[in-house]
Design an enzyme around this catalytic site. Sequence first.
Site, PDB file in Angstrom:
ATOM      1  N   HIS A   1       0.811  -1.219   0.000  1.00 53.83           N
ATOM      2  CA  HIS A   1       0.000   0.000   0.000  1.00 53.83           C
ATOM      3  C   HIS A   1       0.846   1.272   0.000  1.00 53.83           C
ATOM      4  CE1 HIS A   1       0.889   0.742   4.304  1.00 53.83           C
ATOM      5  NE2 HIS A   1       0.826  -0.574   4.422  1.00 53.83           N
ATOM      6  N   ASP A   2       0.362   2.259  -0.727  1.00 52.55           N
ATOM      7  CA  ASP A   2       0.914   3.621  -0.731  1.00 52.55           C
ATOM      8  C   ASP A   2       2.308   3.725  -1.338  1.00 52.55           C
ATOM      9  OD1 ASP A   2      -1.290   5.051   0.825  1.00 52.55           O
ATOM     10  OD2 ASP A   2      -0.702   3.528   2.276  1.00 52.55           O
TER      11      ASP A   2
ATOM     12  N   GLY B   1       5.056  -1.012   2.782  1.00 48.49           N
ATOM     13  CA  GLY B   1       4.213   0.146   2.543  1.00 48.49           C
ATOM     14  C   GLY B   1       4.999   1.436   2.425  1.00 48.49           C
TER      15      GLY B   1
END
Length: 263
Positions: free
Chosen positions: A120-121, A138
């Site tokens: 994520h991200d 992340g």
Amino acid sequence: MTIHPTAIVAPEAKIAPDVEIGPYSIVGPDVTLCAGVRLLSHVVVEGVTTLGEGCVVHPFANLGGPPQHLGHKGERTELLIGPRNIIREHVTMHTGTASGKGVTTIGSDGLYMVGSHVAHDCAVGDFVVLAKGATLGGHVAIGDYVFMGGLAAAHQFSRIGRYSFIGGLAAVTKDVIPYGSVWGNHAHLEGLNLVGLKRRGFSRETINALRAAYRLMFADEGTFQERLDDVAETHAAIPEVMEIVDFIRADANRPLCLPEREF
């Protein structure tokens, strides 16, 4: 448009006319598949996910799944994948988090080998290669033309500069300068990514300037800040050297991968 009869495609999905969706693939309602996308078979594309033009996705990849983050409560976050990426078997790429940027971004023309993972991200540049099993935690930021070797991993929030090389099995827990080459667990600088620079057509003059700057930056005289300032003054006219200087200065409080030995 070619959709195999065993595929499950949500009617709300936005699909370009020439997309190919192979057997047993699943496409969710918030998915956008741009022109020329090919899902070969057994591919899952879910969440708020966009696949750019000409991407080819191999069997058992999962794109747009929810982030592996205990704070995620099902918020609407995104995965944006640029054009012409090759995504091989069992690759996973997750959407962002509401507490982060809310979006995971993948650039263009990358190769994501079997079992590699983008969490994520993350923000991944163009022409990036993640070899088999390479893993990004992340919020990792990767510049263009990075090569990450098999089973290497980057710790969350790490920055990996353009044209750098991450050796196989390396555990990257600190930032990697542009054009650098790192190895080991925990990863340390082994020099510049000279093979990659030559393959990408960098001139002999630029490579020599980078080597001189590297030796000065990681010499044993003075403090690191003094040496960095010396590099910036001596090589102010070399954009590639100044890219390294600017990379370090952009967040001076972050730890860097450093050489094991002094120069």
